[in-house]
Design an enzyme around this catalytic site. Structure first.
Site, PDB file in Angstrom:
ATOM      1  CG  ASP A 105       2.267   5.861  10.347  1.00 56.74           C
ATOM      2  OD1 ASP A 105       1.869   5.116   9.186  1.00 56.74           O
ATOM      3  OD2 ASP A 105       3.172   5.304  11.052  1.00 56.74           O
ATOM      4  CG  ASP A 121       4.677   3.110   6.126  1.00 53.80           C
ATOM      5  OD1 ASP A 121       4.939   3.112   5.132  1.00 53.80           O
ATOM      6  OD2 ASP A 121       4.679   2.661   7.240  1.00 53.80           O
TER       7      ASP A 121
END
Length: 139
Positions: A105, A121
């Site tokens: 991330d 995401d």
């Protein structure tokens, strides 16, 4: 046509994670006057770090969900673009988790309590919103 969308988004997600690992690991960046921070994070869980360090359980859930999402392509009246977004994001995060044991991330909105995201995401979120909106319009 939609398979090309999935492929393009999947490759974009994977490349963005490789770039984040190489460029942001030791050199985080702030953009838009500090509203967004870009930095490298290893996420060993799912959805706000739930099931942390339970790789095989998460992968099992991922494969079941990916199979289900893929099966929706044949369902009538389904938003194929929304499904394509969810599928591309799911494939990107699953591949990351399968070969690395975690998901990379790197996008953080400077809002207290906000999680760190990646492109996959956003694809998943956008796809779910598109599918829900399509379902609301059909009813």
């Amino acid at each position: 046509m939609y398979q090309w969308v999935v492929l393009f988004l999947f490759v974009s997600d994977i490349l963005s994670k490789v770039i984040a690992e190489r460029k942001l690991k030791f050199h985080p960046k702030s953009i838009l006057g500090g509203a967004i921070h870009l930095y490298y994070v290893r996420n060993f869980g799912i959805a706000f770090n739930k099931l942390n360090h339970r790789k095989w359980l998460i992968l099992t859930l991922n494969f079941v969900l990916l199979f289900y999402i893929f099966s929706l392509y044949t369902a009538p009246n389904m938003d194929k673009m929304g499904i394509s977004l969810v599928l591309a994001g799911g494939l990107g995060n699953t591949l990351n988790r399968l070969f690395r044991g975690y998901v990379i991330d790197f996008i953080y909105f400077n809002i207290k309590g906000s999680p760190v995201f990646n492109l996959a995401d956003f694809y998943i979120l956008a796809g779910i919103i598109m599918i829900l909106l399509e379902e609301l319009m059909i009813v």
